[in-house]
Write a protein that holds these residues in place. Sequence first.
Motif, PDB file in Angstrom:
ATOM      1  N   ALA A  82       1.475 -12.437  -2.504  1.00  0.00           N
ATOM      2  CA  ALA A  82       1.570 -13.065  -1.180  1.00  0.00           C
ATOM      3  C   ALA A  82       1.574 -12.018  -0.068  1.00  0.00           C
ATOM      4  O   ALA A  82       0.939 -12.216   0.986  1.00  0.00           O
ATOM      5  CB  ALA A  82       2.828 -13.923  -1.099  1.00  0.00           C
ATOM      6  N   VAL A  83       2.273 -10.904  -0.277  1.00  0.00           N
ATOM      7  CA  VAL A  83       2.316  -9.851   0.748  1.00  0.00           C
ATOM      8  C   VAL A  83       0.942  -9.203   0.904  1.00  0.00           C
ATOM      9  O   VAL A  83       0.469  -8.970   2.029  1.00  0.00           O
ATOM     10  CB  VAL A  83       3.397  -8.797   0.398  1.00  0.00           C
ATOM     11  CG1 VAL A  83       3.325  -7.620   1.354  1.00  0.00           C
ATOM     12  CG2 VAL A  83       4.788  -9.429   0.444  1.00  0.00           C
ATOM     13  N   ILE A  84       0.297  -8.908  -0.210  1.00  0.00           N
ATOM     14  CA  ILE A  84      -1.045  -8.305  -0.147  1.00  0.00           C
ATOM     15  C   ILE A  84      -2.024  -9.267   0.518  1.00  0.00           C
ATOM     16  O   ILE A  84      -2.822  -8.873   1.383  1.00  0.00           O
ATOM     17  CB  ILE A  84      -1.514  -7.903  -1.562  1.00  0.00           C
ATOM     18  CG1 ILE A  84      -0.645  -6.748  -2.084  1.00  0.00           C
ATOM     19  CG2 ILE A  84      -2.998  -7.510  -1.553  1.00  0.00           C
ATOM     20  CD1 ILE A  84      -0.751  -6.512  -3.570  1.00  0.00           C
ATOM     21  N   ASP A  85      -1.953 -10.540   0.152  1.00  0.00           N
ATOM     22  CA  ASP A  85      -2.842 -11.538   0.760  1.00  0.00           C
ATOM     23  C   ASP A  85      -2.610 -11.637   2.268  1.00  0.00           C
ATOM     24  O   ASP A  85      -3.562 -11.780   3.047  1.00  0.00           O
ATOM     25  CB  ASP A  85      -2.625 -12.908   0.114  1.00  0.00           C
ATOM     26  CG  ASP A  85      -3.144 -12.973  -1.322  1.00  0.00           C
ATOM     27  OD1 ASP A  85      -3.846 -12.037  -1.749  1.00  0.00           O
ATOM     28  OD2 ASP A  85      -2.830 -13.962  -2.013  1.00  0.00           O
ATOM     29  N   ALA A  86      -1.345 -11.557   2.693  1.00  0.00           N
ATOM     30  CA  ALA A  86      -1.036 -11.630   4.130  1.00  0.00           C
ATOM     31  C   ALA A  86      -1.611 -10.420   4.863  1.00  0.00           C
ATOM     32  O   ALA A  86      -2.106 -10.541   5.994  1.00  0.00           O
ATOM     33  CB  ALA A  86       0.478 -11.708   4.342  1.00  0.00           C
ATOM     34  N   CYS A  87      -1.550  -9.258   4.226  1.00  0.00           N
ATOM     35  CA  CYS A  87      -2.118  -8.046   4.840  1.00  0.00           C
ATOM     36  C   CYS A  87      -3.630  -8.182   5.004  1.00  0.00           C
ATOM     37  O   CYS A  87      -4.186  -7.844   6.056  1.00  0.00           O
ATOM     38  CB  CYS A  87      -1.779  -6.821   3.992  1.00  0.00           C
ATOM     39  SG  CYS A  87      -0.028  -6.348   4.034  1.00  0.00           S
ATOM     40  N   VAL A  88      -4.287  -8.668   3.965  1.00  0.00           N
ATOM     41  CA  VAL A  88      -5.739  -8.851   4.033  1.00  0.00           C
ATOM     42  C   VAL A  88      -6.092  -9.888   5.102  1.00  0.00           C
ATOM     43  O   VAL A  88      -7.031  -9.705   5.884  1.00  0.00           O
ATOM     44  CB  VAL A  88      -6.288  -9.244   2.647  1.00  0.00           C
ATOM     45  CG1 VAL A  88      -7.764  -9.621   2.737  1.00  0.00           C
ATOM     46  CG2 VAL A  88      -6.099  -8.103   1.647  1.00  0.00           C
ATOM     47  N   ALA A  89      -5.298 -10.960   5.164  1.00  0.00           N
ATOM     48  CA  ALA A  89      -5.534 -11.997   6.179  1.00  0.00           C
ATOM     49  C   ALA A  89      -5.352 -11.456   7.590  1.00  0.00           C
ATOM     50  O   ALA A  89      -5.962 -11.956   8.547  1.00  0.00           O
ATOM     51  CB  ALA A  89      -4.599 -13.178   5.941  1.00  0.00           C
ATOM     52  N   ALA A  90      -4.518 -10.416   7.736  1.00  0.00           N
ATOM     53  CA  ALA A  90      -4.283  -9.797   9.045  1.00  0.00           C
ATOM     54  C   ALA A  90      -5.349  -8.756   9.383  1.00  0.00           C
ATOM     55  O   ALA A  90      -5.237  -8.048  10.389  1.00  0.00           O
ATOM     56  CB  ALA A  90      -2.901  -9.157   9.075  1.00  0.00           C
ATOM     57  N   GLY A  91      -6.377  -8.657   8.531  1.00  0.00           N
ATOM     58  CA  GLY A  91      -7.485  -7.749   8.810  1.00  0.00           C
ATOM     59  C   GLY A  91      -7.342  -6.366   8.212  1.00  0.00           C
ATOM     60  O   GLY A  91      -8.091  -5.451   8.564  1.00  0.00           O
ATOM     61  N   VAL A 124      -8.139  -4.144   1.675  1.00  0.00           N
ATOM     62  CA  VAL A 124      -7.250  -3.884   0.541  1.00  0.00           C
ATOM     63  C   VAL A 124      -7.250  -2.405   0.162  1.00  0.00           C
ATOM     64  O   VAL A 124      -6.270  -1.893  -0.391  1.00  0.00           O
ATOM     65  CB  VAL A 124      -7.621  -4.787  -0.657  1.00  0.00           C
ATOM     66  CG1 VAL A 124      -8.908  -4.317  -1.335  1.00  0.00           C
ATOM     67  CG2 VAL A 124      -6.477  -4.883  -1.656  1.00  0.00           C
ATOM     68  N   ASP A 125      -8.334  -1.683   0.509  1.00  0.00           N
ATOM     69  CA  ASP A 125      -8.376  -0.264   0.120  1.00  0.00           C
ATOM     70  C   ASP A 125      -7.493   0.628   0.990  1.00  0.00           C
ATOM     71  O   ASP A 125      -7.363   1.822   0.719  1.00  0.00           O
ATOM     72  CB  ASP A 125      -9.808   0.268   0.060  1.00  0.00           C
ATOM     73  CG  ASP A 125     -10.555   0.169   1.377  1.00  0.00           C
ATOM     74  OD1 ASP A 125      -9.940  -0.212   2.390  1.00  0.00           O
ATOM     75  OD2 ASP A 125     -11.760   0.485   1.401  1.00  0.00           O
ATOM     76  N   VAL A 126      -6.867   0.093   2.056  1.00  0.00           N
ATOM     77  CA  VAL A 126      -5.890   0.894   2.803  1.00  0.00           C
ATOM     78  C   VAL A 126      -4.470   0.625   2.314  1.00  0.00           C
ATOM     79  O   VAL A 126      -3.526   1.257   2.779  1.00  0.00           O
ATOM     80  CB  VAL A 126      -5.959   0.665   4.334  1.00  0.00           C
ATOM     81  CG1 VAL A 126      -7.370   0.863   4.845  1.00  0.00           C
ATOM     82  CG2 VAL A 126      -5.400  -0.688   4.743  1.00  0.00           C
ATOM     83  N   LEU A 127      -4.313  -0.282   1.357  1.00  0.00           N
ATOM     84  CA  LEU A 127      -2.986  -0.645   0.872  1.00  0.00           C
ATOM     85  C   LEU A 127      -2.599   0.178  -0.353  1.00  0.00           C
ATOM     86  O   LEU A 127      -3.431   0.485  -1.207  1.00  0.00           O
ATOM     87  CB  LEU A 127      -2.931  -2.131   0.506  1.00  0.00           C
ATOM     88  CG  LEU A 127      -3.259  -3.144   1.613  1.00  0.00           C
ATOM     89  CD1 LEU A 127      -3.206  -4.561   1.064  1.00  0.00           C
ATOM     90  CD2 LEU A 127      -2.297  -2.990   2.783  1.00  0.00           C
ATOM     91  N   ALA A 128      -1.333   0.527  -0.416  1.00  0.00           N
ATOM     92  CA  ALA A 128      -0.734   1.123  -1.612  1.00  0.00           C
ATOM     93  C   ALA A 128       0.534   0.336  -1.903  1.00  0.00           C
ATOM     94  O   ALA A 128       1.034  -0.393  -1.037  1.00  0.00           O
ATOM     95  CB  ALA A 128      -0.415   2.598  -1.378  1.00  0.00           C
ATOM     96  N   VAL A 129       1.048   0.471  -3.118  1.00  0.00           N
ATOM     97  CA  VAL A 129       2.290  -0.234  -3.463  1.00  0.00           C
ATOM     98  C   VAL A 129       3.325   0.754  -3.979  1.00  0.00           C
ATOM     99  O   VAL A 129       2.995   1.743  -4.631  1.00  0.00           O
ATOM    100  CB  VAL A 129       2.058  -1.362  -4.492  1.00  0.00           C
ATOM    101  CG1 VAL A 129       1.309  -2.527  -3.843  1.00  0.00           C
ATOM    102  CG2 VAL A 129       1.312  -0.863  -5.723  1.00  0.00           C
ATOM    103  N   HIS A 130       4.582   0.442  -3.661  1.00  0.00           N
ATOM    104  CA  HIS A 130       5.703   1.340  -3.978  1.00  0.00           C
ATOM    105  C   HIS A 130       6.859   0.455  -4.481  1.00  0.00           C
ATOM    106  O   HIS A 130       7.647  -0.052  -3.698  1.00  0.00           O
ATOM    107  CB  HIS A 130       6.101   2.096  -2.710  1.00  0.00           C
ATOM    108  CG  HIS A 130       7.168   3.124  -2.895  1.00  0.00           C
ATOM    109  ND1 HIS A 130       6.924   4.474  -2.787  1.00  0.00           N
ATOM    110  CD2 HIS A 130       8.490   3.011  -3.162  1.00  0.00           C
ATOM    111  CE1 HIS A 130       8.059   5.142  -2.983  1.00  0.00           C
ATOM    112  NE2 HIS A 130       9.022   4.272  -3.205  1.00  0.00           N
ATOM    113  N   PHE A 131       6.911   0.274  -5.799  1.00  0.00           N
ATOM    114  CA  PHE A 131       7.893  -0.647  -6.370  1.00  0.00           C
ATOM    115  C   PHE A 131       9.078   0.089  -6.994  1.00  0.00           C
ATOM    116  O   PHE A 131       8.898   1.101  -7.660  1.00  0.00           O
ATOM    117  CB  PHE A 131       7.236  -1.537  -7.431  1.00  0.00           C
ATOM    118  CG  PHE A 131       6.245  -2.516  -6.864  1.00  0.00           C
ATOM    119  CD1 PHE A 131       6.661  -3.538  -6.022  1.00  0.00           C
ATOM    120  CD2 PHE A 131       4.896  -2.414  -7.156  1.00  0.00           C
ATOM    121  CE1 PHE A 131       5.755  -4.438  -5.486  1.00  0.00           C
ATOM    122  CE2 PHE A 131       3.977  -3.310  -6.629  1.00  0.00           C
ATOM    123  CZ  PHE A 131       4.413  -4.328  -5.788  1.00  0.00           C
TER     124      PHE A 131
END
Length: 304
Positions: free
Chosen positions: A195-204, A207-214
């Motif tokens: 959901a968070v990744i989808d919201a980021c993509v929806a905000a323009g 996906v290739d500027v996203l990283a994840v830190h769990f």
Amino acid sequence: MHVPAEGLPERVTIYEVGARDGLQNEKNVVPVEVKVEFLDRLAGAGLAVLEATSFVHPKWVPQLADAADLLDRLDRRDGVDYPVLVPNERGLDRALDAGVQHIAIFASATETFARKNLNRTLDEQFAMFSPVVKRARGEGLRVRAYVSMAFGDPWEGAVAPAQVAAVGRRLIDMGCWQFSLGDTIGTGTPGHAEAVIDACVAAGLPVDVLAVHFHDTYGQALANTLAALRRGVTTVDASAGGLGGCPYAESATGNLATEDLVWMLDGLGIAHGADLDKLVETSTWMAERLGRPSPSRVVRALAG
């Protein structure tokens, strides 16, 4: 058996944070020569991105007071990126003096954590970061943005994905090249990650500027990572041996262990460039220096 899985990236960049995020919360100061050897061993294990340290004020994170000394001693290998975290313009001055080519800033997705960690409101943090990013870019540096509390906040509870995306949009528009979604207290689950990744993509945000830190507080870090990979994320933050936590969030336990990530990526047929045996050897060596066993399950299984 290593079976290439459909719908997943062919290659993942491991953004290794063990030397900074992994060690920053250690109560006993780790000697600078141990940190230098740790970084050199990690580079020798094939990791191409090693966050080396932070130019935060020594009063706030005493463990990293040796940042300039560490970078001066470090034998930086060709082909290896050594980013450092900088909190403000003074930190940027020190990073530039040290010849750093890549920095990271540390923002918050929530109002409360922005006040507690940055002494700023959620909006005011952008005014603090803007001159840092502008100057760094002007000097030819790349700037990464971490966003903490992107899934949950110990004071505010669950965080709306759209709020996280709005913060990320502002940071990317400011000139950051990458935006790392931090599950600082480890409460995220796979559906929440999607959901968070989808919201980021929806905000323009591509996906290739996203990283994840769990963080693995609730045992969800690997599952969340797999969910992110299925959404097209190709950069994953991890910490050798599962070291680390956040000094400003008491409920935060260790990061996703690099070895656990590598074991999963190998099983999925995803390239990453790391040598698992050398990583296990390195994390076992560091665990001996810290005086306790590694929390990484793969390290315990293979080194046992």
